[in-house]
Every structure is written in structure tokens, then in C-alpha cells.
Write an enzyme that holds these catalytic residues in place. Structure first.
Site, PDB file in Angstrom:
ATOM      1  N   ARG A  79       0.832  -1.219   0.000  1.00 18.99           N
ATOM      2  CA  ARG A  79       0.000   0.000   0.000  1.00 18.99           C
ATOM      3  C   ARG A  79       0.861   1.262   0.000  1.00 18.99           C
ATOM      4  O   ARG A  79       0.540   2.249   0.684  1.00 18.99           O
ATOM      5  CB  ARG A  79      -0.946   0.036   1.209  1.00 18.99           C
ATOM      6  CG  ARG A  79      -1.843  -1.154   1.374  1.00 18.99           C
ATOM      7  CD  ARG A  79      -2.963  -1.208   0.335  1.00 18.99           C
ATOM      8  NE  ARG A  79      -3.897  -2.260   0.669  1.00 18.99           N
ATOM      9  CZ  ARG A  79      -3.814  -3.505   0.208  1.00 18.99           C
ATOM     10  NH1 ARG A  79      -2.842  -3.849  -0.633  1.00 18.99           N
ATOM     11  NH2 ARG A  79      -4.699  -4.409   0.568  1.00 18.99           N
ATOM     12  N   SER A  87     -10.697   0.200   3.723  1.00 17.39           N
ATOM     13  CA  SER A  87      -9.941  -0.071   4.958  1.00 17.39           C
ATOM     14  C   SER A  87      -9.372   1.239   5.487  1.00 17.39           C
ATOM     15  O   SER A  87      -8.685   1.955   4.752  1.00 17.39           O
ATOM     16  CB  SER A  87      -8.777  -1.021   4.680  1.00 17.39           C
ATOM     17  OG  SER A  87      -9.257  -2.205   4.103  1.00 17.39           O
ATOM     18  N   GLU A 123      -4.613   4.308   6.480  1.00 11.38           N
ATOM     19  CA  GLU A 123      -4.300   4.027   5.063  1.00 11.38           C
ATOM     20  C   GLU A 123      -4.649   5.181   4.105  1.00 11.38           C
ATOM     21  O   GLU A 123      -3.809   5.566   3.283  1.00 11.38           O
ATOM     22  CB  GLU A 123      -5.007   2.735   4.622  1.00 11.38           C
ATOM     23  CG  GLU A 123      -4.640   2.356   3.199  1.00 11.38           C
ATOM     24  CD  GLU A 123      -5.331   1.096   2.715  1.00 11.38           C
ATOM     25  OE1 GLU A 123      -4.993   0.006   3.196  1.00 11.38           O
ATOM     26  OE2 GLU A 123      -6.205   1.212   1.837  1.00 11.38           O
TER      27      GLU A 123
HETATM   28  P1  FAD Z   1      -8.420   9.521  -4.735  1.00 14.60           P
HETATM   29  O1  FAD Z   1      -9.085   9.219  -3.435  1.00 14.60           O
HETATM   30  O2  FAD Z   1      -9.064  10.533  -5.604  1.00 14.60           O
HETATM   31  O3  FAD Z   1      -6.915   9.950  -4.443  1.00 14.60           O
HETATM   32  C1  FAD Z   1      -6.132   9.228  -3.527  1.00 14.60           C
HETATM   33  C2  FAD Z   1      -4.749   9.903  -3.454  1.00 14.60           C
HETATM   34  O4  FAD Z   1      -4.084   9.781  -4.703  1.00 14.60           O
HETATM   35  C3  FAD Z   1      -4.839  11.405  -3.194  1.00 14.60           C
HETATM   36  O5  FAD Z   1      -3.711  11.778  -2.446  1.00 14.60           O
HETATM   37  C4  FAD Z   1      -4.786  12.025  -4.584  1.00 14.60           C
HETATM   38  O6  FAD Z   1      -4.280  13.340  -4.606  1.00 14.60           O
HETATM   39  C5  FAD Z   1      -3.834  11.073  -5.283  1.00 14.60           C
HETATM   40  N1  FAD Z   1      -4.113  10.932  -6.708  1.00 14.60           N
HETATM   41  C6  FAD Z   1      -5.253  10.453  -7.285  1.00 14.60           C
HETATM   42  N2  FAD Z   1      -5.103  10.400  -8.617  1.00 14.60           N
HETATM   43  C7  FAD Z   1      -3.865  10.870  -8.883  1.00 14.60           C
HETATM   44  C8  FAD Z   1      -3.123  11.068 -10.075  1.00 14.60           C
HETATM   45  N3  FAD Z   1      -3.626  10.743 -11.265  1.00 14.60           N
HETATM   46  N4  FAD Z   1      -1.865  11.583  -9.981  1.00 14.60           N
HETATM   47  C9  FAD Z   1      -1.333  11.903  -8.789  1.00 14.60           C
HETATM   48  N5  FAD Z   1      -1.997  11.746  -7.620  1.00 14.60           N
HETATM   49  C10 FAD Z   1      -3.233  11.226  -7.677  1.00 14.60           C
HETATM   50  N6  FAD Z   1      -7.651   0.040  -1.946  1.00 14.60           N
HETATM   51  C11 FAD Z   1      -6.899  -1.072  -2.147  1.00 14.60           C
HETATM   52  O7  FAD Z   1      -5.681  -0.984  -2.289  1.00 14.60           O
HETATM   53  N7  FAD Z   1      -7.471  -2.314  -2.177  1.00 14.60           N
HETATM   54  C12 FAD Z   1      -8.799  -2.497  -2.022  1.00 14.60           C
HETATM   55  O8  FAD Z   1      -9.269  -3.626  -2.079  1.00 14.60           O
HETATM   56  C13 FAD Z   1      -9.613  -1.340  -1.791  1.00 14.60           C
HETATM   57  N8  FAD Z   1     -10.942  -1.476  -1.568  1.00 14.60           N
HETATM   58  C14 FAD Z   1     -11.701  -0.374  -1.311  1.00 14.60           C
HETATM   59  C15 FAD Z   1     -13.068  -0.545  -1.071  1.00 14.60           C
HETATM   60  C16 FAD Z   1     -13.876   0.545  -0.809  1.00 14.60           C
HETATM   61  C17 FAD Z   1     -15.357   0.327  -0.541  1.00 14.60           C
HETATM   62  C18 FAD Z   1     -13.318   1.853  -0.840  1.00 14.60           C
HETATM   63  C19 FAD Z   1     -14.204   3.058  -0.616  1.00 14.60           C
HETATM   64  C20 FAD Z   1     -11.964   2.030  -1.062  1.00 14.60           C
HETATM   65  C21 FAD Z   1     -11.132   0.921  -1.298  1.00 14.60           C
HETATM   66  N9  FAD Z   1      -9.747   1.048  -1.535  1.00 14.60           N
HETATM   67  C22 FAD Z   1      -8.995  -0.066  -1.773  1.00 14.60           C
HETATM   68  C23 FAD Z   1      -9.118   2.376  -1.523  1.00 14.60           C
HETATM   69  C24 FAD Z   1      -9.237   3.144  -2.884  1.00 14.60           C
HETATM   70  O9  FAD Z   1     -10.283   2.634  -3.652  1.00 14.60           O
HETATM   71  C25 FAD Z   1      -7.945   3.050  -3.705  1.00 14.60           C
HETATM   72  O10 FAD Z   1      -6.857   3.582  -2.988  1.00 14.60           O
HETATM   73  C26 FAD Z   1      -8.057   3.795  -5.044  1.00 14.60           C
HETATM   74  O11 FAD Z   1      -6.908   3.572  -5.814  1.00 14.60           O
HETATM   75  C27 FAD Z   1      -8.261   5.302  -4.866  1.00 14.60           C
HETATM   76  O12 FAD Z   1      -8.578   5.835  -6.141  1.00 14.60           O
HETATM   77  P2  FAD Z   1      -9.232   7.264  -6.289  1.00 14.60           P
HETATM   78  O13 FAD Z   1      -9.226   7.605  -7.736  1.00 14.60           O
HETATM   79  O14 FAD Z   1     -10.536   7.319  -5.616  1.00 14.60           O
HETATM   80  O15 FAD Z   1      -8.166   8.166  -5.519  1.00 14.60           O
HETATM   81  P1  NAP Z   2     -10.061 -11.319   4.328  1.00 15.92           P
HETATM   82  O1  NAP Z   2     -10.121 -12.199   3.128  1.00 15.92           O
HETATM   83  O2  NAP Z   2     -11.108 -11.458   5.387  1.00 15.92           O
HETATM   84  O3  NAP Z   2      -8.627 -11.444   5.004  1.00 15.92           O
HETATM   85  C1  NAP Z   2      -8.315 -10.686   6.182  1.00 15.92           C
HETATM   86  C2  NAP Z   2      -6.909 -10.167   6.049  1.00 15.92           C
HETATM   87  O4  NAP Z   2      -6.024 -11.274   6.019  1.00 15.92           O
HETATM   88  C3  NAP Z   2      -6.727  -9.394   4.770  1.00 15.92           C
HETATM   89  O5  NAP Z   2      -6.487  -8.074   5.119  1.00 15.92           O
HETATM   90  C4  NAP Z   2      -5.569 -10.051   4.039  1.00 15.92           C
HETATM   91  O6  NAP Z   2      -4.437  -9.197   3.877  1.00 15.92           O
HETATM   92  C5  NAP Z   2      -5.135 -11.193   4.941  1.00 15.92           C
HETATM   93  N1  NAP Z   2      -5.157 -12.467   4.187  1.00 15.92           N
HETATM   94  C6  NAP Z   2      -6.203 -13.309   3.995  1.00 15.92           C
HETATM   95  N2  NAP Z   2      -5.817 -14.404   3.305  1.00 15.92           N
HETATM   96  C7  NAP Z   2      -4.498 -14.245   3.059  1.00 15.92           C
HETATM   97  C8  NAP Z   2      -3.527 -15.024   2.369  1.00 15.92           C
HETATM   98  N3  NAP Z   2      -3.840 -16.215   1.809  1.00 15.92           N
HETATM   99  N4  NAP Z   2      -2.275 -14.544   2.293  1.00 15.92           N
HETATM  100  C9  NAP Z   2      -1.934 -13.356   2.823  1.00 15.92           C
HETATM  101  N5  NAP Z   2      -2.821 -12.557   3.490  1.00 15.92           N
HETATM  102  C10 NAP Z   2      -4.080 -13.009   3.604  1.00 15.92           C
HETATM  103  O7  NAP Z   2     -10.014  -9.781   3.859  1.00 15.92           O
HETATM  104  P2  NAP Z   2     -11.174  -8.788   3.447  1.00 15.92           P
HETATM  105  O8  NAP Z   2     -11.240  -7.726   4.448  1.00 15.92           O
HETATM  106  O9  NAP Z   2     -12.409  -9.555   3.070  1.00 15.92           O
HETATM  107  O10 NAP Z   2     -10.536  -8.156   2.126  1.00 15.92           O
HETATM  108  C11 NAP Z   2     -10.306  -8.956   1.001  1.00 15.92           C
HETATM  109  C12 NAP Z   2      -9.204  -8.338   0.169  1.00 15.92           C
HETATM  110  O11 NAP Z   2      -9.616  -7.050  -0.304  1.00 15.92           O
HETATM  111  C13 NAP Z   2      -7.911  -8.117   0.955  1.00 15.92           C
HETATM  112  O12 NAP Z   2      -6.825  -8.392   0.121  1.00 15.92           O
HETATM  113  C14 NAP Z   2      -7.963  -6.641   1.321  1.00 15.92           C
HETATM  114  O13 NAP Z   2      -6.674  -6.054   1.408  1.00 15.92           O
HETATM  115  C15 NAP Z   2      -8.742  -6.040   0.143  1.00 15.92           C
HETATM  116  N6  NAP Z   2      -9.498  -4.837   0.586  1.00 15.92           N
HETATM  117  C16 NAP Z   2      -8.816  -3.671   0.719  1.00 15.92           C
HETATM  118  C17 NAP Z   2      -9.478  -2.513   1.113  1.00 15.92           C
HETATM  119  C18 NAP Z   2      -8.736  -1.200   1.207  1.00 15.92           C
HETATM  120  O14 NAP Z   2      -9.379  -0.168   1.296  1.00 15.92           O
HETATM  121  N7  NAP Z   2      -7.441  -1.209   1.185  1.00 15.92           N
HETATM  122  C19 NAP Z   2     -10.837  -2.552   1.372  1.00 15.92           C
HETATM  123  C20 NAP Z   2     -11.479  -3.775   1.247  1.00 15.92           C
HETATM  124  C21 NAP Z   2     -10.813  -4.919   0.845  1.00 15.92           C
HETATM  125  P3  NAP Z   2      -4.284  -8.155   2.683  1.00 15.92           P
HETATM  126  O15 NAP Z   2      -5.159  -7.005   3.051  1.00 15.92           O
HETATM  127  O16 NAP Z   2      -2.827  -7.807   2.732  1.00 15.92           O
HETATM  128  O17 NAP Z   2      -4.676  -8.809   1.415  1.00 15.92           O
END
Ligand code: FAD
Ligand code: NAP
Length: 342
Positions: A171, A243, A338
Site C-alpha cells: 500500500r 480499509s 491508510e
Molecule cells: P483519490 O481518493 O481521488 O486519491 C487518492 C490519493 O491519490 C490522493 O492523495 C490524490 O491526490 C492522489 N491521486 C489520485 N489520482 C492521482 C493522479 N492521477 N496523480 C497523482 N496523484 C493522484 N484500496 C486497495 O488498495 N485495495 C482495495 O481492495 C480497496 N478497496 C476499497 C473498497 C472501498 C469500498 C473503498 C471506498 C476504497 C477501497 N480502496 C482499496 C481504496 C481506494 O479505492 C484506492 O486507494 C483507489 O486507488 C483510490 O482511487 P481514487 O481515484 O478514488 O483516488
Molecule cells: P479477508 O479475506 O477477510 O482477510 C483478512 C486479512 O487477512 C486481509 O487483510 C488479508 O491481507 C489477509 N489475508 C487473507 N488471506 C491471506 C492469504 N492467503 N495470504 C496473505 N494474506 C491473507 O479480507 P477482506 O477484508 O475480506 O478483504 C479482502 C481483500 O480485499 C484483501 O486483500 C484486502 O486487502 C482487500 N481490501 C482492501 C481494502 C482497502 O481499502 N485497502 C478494502 C477492502 C478490501 P491483505 O489485506 O494484505 O490482502
């Protein structure tokens, strides 16, 4: 036409509440949407000439905004996707920063370009994907990213970054650290497989796909959409930024102490470290489903803070602080936020 020959006129005092998925009330001093590189360069030059700070906005799904955004908010709406076959094994795909991430992933599958299927249904834009190296279900953007093309905010120069130069981590990337606020990403090129090679290491995926004899990438995509829809709040219905905390890494020694006290603790090996599931820690500490009338913790997923009342970001951050303190006290573990807090 030179970039300064067309008058640049941003809107004033614009409501950003509908443009951030946390639904916090925010007003931007100035706002513009840009659909191409020339408009972006104009906007950057104007902000520079006025000595104004910038907010780069994609889908607004990973930011926690204050009540007022001083300066210019540039909303990236650049579009376009191009495919270029490299050889029998690989195809390069370049997508503009403003493309919707989820629609882009489906588009790659429609073009028989495989690898991103585990990243289905992540909100936001293509341009933001490298910023925090988005990841889900065992795949991260860095696994398939070839290059990032970005504009230097100061000089307007277009620069290419290789995968290695992006310094990707969990991340994390150089765009959040060393090069914070120096570049605007305009497009991203991915190197995708022409032959499927699915990754269903995560148990949840294996469970859903157990009945499918030979899952195809589209099956994985559908499974991810189905699991995510069942446990994650749709930001269009309940405001959230996914998250709120990263999964913390702890040393093997600290993990041993924790597992002795909490035999059911959820953790995964990560090199010499252990990655703890932050959601498990928060859930076990009793926060899941908590609500204080304004903001709360989602009832299905303890890592997600929700803002059903459209409260200010101060409310969300106060709750985050309470949770961080509690987790530190109970487990001796620090939780890092995050999304980007402005
Ligand atoms: P924004 O919120 O608009 O921007 C985020 C940051 O990036 C800000 O600092 C902004 O200035 C910068 N930025 C955006 N675009 C650019 C650009 N083109 N150039 C330079 N800077 C830029 N994240 C995960 O990693 N895994 C997940 O599974 C995941 N699941 C999510 C589920 C939900 C329900 C939600 C609400 C969020 C989730 N996220 C997840 C977080 C988010 O979706 C990601 O981080 C996504 O990439 C953000 O995209 P955005 O366009 O909305 O960014
Ligand atoms: P999950 O499957 O319930 O698992 C819980 C946590 O355990 C996750 O955060 C995941 O880490 C870790 N995990 C599970 N299985 C794993 C494996 N085989 N090896 C390594 N790590 C493992 O998670 P969840 O909350 O439903 O989310 C599912 C996936 O979507 C995850 O990868 C999560 O990161 C992603 N997600 C991200 C966001 C966001 O905003 N960043 C929001 C929703 C979902 P990791 O998170 O490192 O994968």
C-alpha cells in the site's frame, strides 16, 4: 495552440461532498475538471502563477478531506484505453488516469488480457492505482505495472517511471513518499498475460470457486465482485474509504508473544515479518458495529469506518484515534491510517 492562449477559469467555492466517498462536507476554493494533458498543464500553470496549493482528485475514495480545501482542486477525467500486443505471451495496455478502475479491469478481460481480475470492484481511478499500489486477494498493481507516465507539477514536463522507479511496497509507492505531491499521473501501462494464470490463494476465493472445475479469469472477477459486495459497504449507500488502517507488520518475536496470549490471532508470513489482520484486532477489541450517532465501524468489516450522517472528517479522525489507542493498549500494536489525510 500554446497552453496559455486559452483563458483558464476554474469554478469558485465548489462543493466536494459528492466527490469524496467518505461523504464529508468540503468546499474547494477553486475547482476544475481536466480531460486532457493540455488542460492539465494549463491548470497547473495557473495554480503556480497564483501561488496556490493543489488537490489532485480522482474518485475521492482514498482521502480524508478538511472542511475547506484551500487552492485549486484538479479533478482528473482523462480517458482512453489502448492495447498493444507485445508477443505471444504478453499484451501491453495503457489506460488514461481518469478511467474508472473497475470498468478498466472488466475491459482488459473483454480483450483477453489477464492478471488484474483479483482487483475487481476497487473504487477509484486508474491514475490513483499506483499511488498506494492497490491490492486485494493476493494481487497488487505492481505485479502487472510496466510504466507510469506523469507530469511534473512544477515544470509541466512529462516523465516516465519504470516499475522499479515507483518503489512499490505494501500500500505504498514513491508517489506517497519520496515524490509526494510532485507529479500528476496521466496514464499507466500494464503488461498483461494473453494466457490465463489465475491466482486463487485466498481462502475466500477458493470457497466461492470450489464448484467451478477450471475457473477462468472472468470467474475469478465475478467471485471477487460477489465476495466484496457481500461484506463491504457500497460507498454510494454508506459513505466510507475502504480499509481505514493498514495491516500492521510485526516481528516474529512480537508475533510469538501475541499468539501465546491470543491463539486465534489472524496473521500471515511476510518475509521475516508477520502481517496481522488489523480487522481481526479491531473486531476482537469490540469495535465492530460500534456507532456514536455520527460515525462508526462497519458491522460486517471492522477495518472500515463509516460516515452515514455526512459528518466532518474530525469525527472520523477522532474515532480512528480512539481505536488506535485501544489497539495499542490491548495488543501493543500501532495501526497506521491508510487513506491520505489532508
Ligand atoms: P483519490 O481518493 O481521488 O486519491 C487518492 C490519493 O491519490 C490522493 O492523495 C490524490 O491526490 C492522489 N491521486 C489520485 N489520482 C492521482 C493522479 N492521477 N496523480 C497523482 N496523484 C493522484 N484500496 C486497495 O488498495 N485495495 C482495495 O481492495 C480497496 N478497496 C476499497 C473498497 C472501498 C469500498 C473503498 C471506498 C476504497 C477501497 N480502496 C482499496 C481504496 C481506494 O479505492 C484506492 O486507494 C483507489 O486507488 C483510490 O482511487 P481514487 O481515484 O478514488 O483516488
Ligand atoms: P479477508 O479475506 O477477510 O482477510 C483478512 C486479512 O487477512 C486481509 O487483510 C488479508 O491481507 C489477509 N489475508 C487473507 N488471506 C491471506 C492469504 N492467503 N495470504 C496473505 N494474506 C491473507 O479480507 P477482506 O477484508 O475480506 O478483504 C479482502 C481483500 O480485499 C484483501 O486483500 C484486502 O486487502 C482487500 N481490501 C482492501 C481494502 C482497502 O481499502 N485497502 C478494502 C477492502 C478490501 P491483505 O489485506 O494484505 O490482502
Amino acid at each position: 495552440m500554446s497552453e496559455m492562449t486559452v483563458a483558464f477559469m476554474p469554478e469558485r467555492d465548489v462543493d466536494l461532498q459528492p466527490l469524496n466517498t467518505l461523504g464529508v462536507p468540503v468546499r474547494a476554493q477553486f475547482y476544475c475538471a481536466v480531460t486532457n494533458i493540455q488542460e492539465l498543464r494549463q491548470a497547473l500553470a495557473w495554480a503556480r502563477s497564483q501561488h496556490l496549493p493543489l488537490l489532485i482528485l480522482g474518485g475521492g475514495s482514498n482521502m480524508v478531506l478538511p472542511a475547506v480545501v484551500d487552492g485549486l482542486c484538479i479533478h482528473l477525467q482523462l480517458s482512453g484505453i489502448e492495447y498493444r500486443v507485445v508477443d505471444e505471451e504478453w499484451v501491453n495496455v495503457t489506460a488514461a488516469a481518469g478511467e474508472n478502475w473497475h470498468a478498466f479491469v472488466q475491459d482488459t478481460l473483454d480483450h483477453q488480457a489477464y492478471g488484474l481480475e483479483n482487483l475487481a470492484l476497487i473504487p477509484g481511478t486508474v491514475g490513483a492505482a499506483p499511488i498506494q499500489n492497490i491490492g486485494a486477494y493476493g494481487v497488487e498493481v505492481k505485479d502487472f505495472l510496466e510504466t507510469v507516465t506523469a507530469i511534473n507539477r512544477e515544470t509541466g514536463e512529462l516523465v516516465g517511471f519504470t516499475n522499479g522507479q515507483c518503489l512499490f511496497d505494501y500500500r505504498d509507492s514513491t508517489f506517497k513518499t519520496v515524490l509526494l505531491d510532485q507529479y500528476v499521473i496521466v496514464s499507466v501501462t500494464f503488461r498483461l498475460r494473453r494466457t490465463p494464470a489465475i491466482n486463487i490463494a485466498y481462502q475466500a476465493l477458493q470457497d466461492v470457486l470450489a464448484q467451478v472445475a477450471e475457473p477462468a479469469p472472468q470467474d475469478v472477477f465475478n467471485a471477487v465482485v460477489s465476495i466484496r459486495s457481500s461484506k463491504l459497504p457500497d460507498p454510494d449507500r454508506i459513505a466510507n474509504v475502504g480499509s481505514f488502517f493498514k495491516n500492521p507488520r510485526v516481528s516474529a518475536a512480537q508475533y510469538q508473544q501475541l499468539v501465546t496470549r491470543y491463539p486465534n490471532i489472524v496473521a500471515y508470513p511476510e518475509g521475516e515479518y508477520k502481517k496481522l489482520a488489523a480487522g481481526w484486532l479491531i473486531d476482537q477489541a469490540g469495535w465492530k458495529g460500534y456507532c456514536n450517532q455520527k460515525v462508526g465501524v462497519h458491522k460486517e468489516q471492522a477495518l472500515v469506518l463509516v460516515n452515514p450522517t455526512g459528518s466532518a472528517s474530525t469525527e472520523i479522525l477522532a474515532l480512528a484515534e480512539q481505536i488506535q489507542q485501544d489497539i495499542r493498549k490491548k495488543y501493543g500494536v500501532s495501526l497506521e491510517i491508510e487513506p491520505r489525510v489532508y
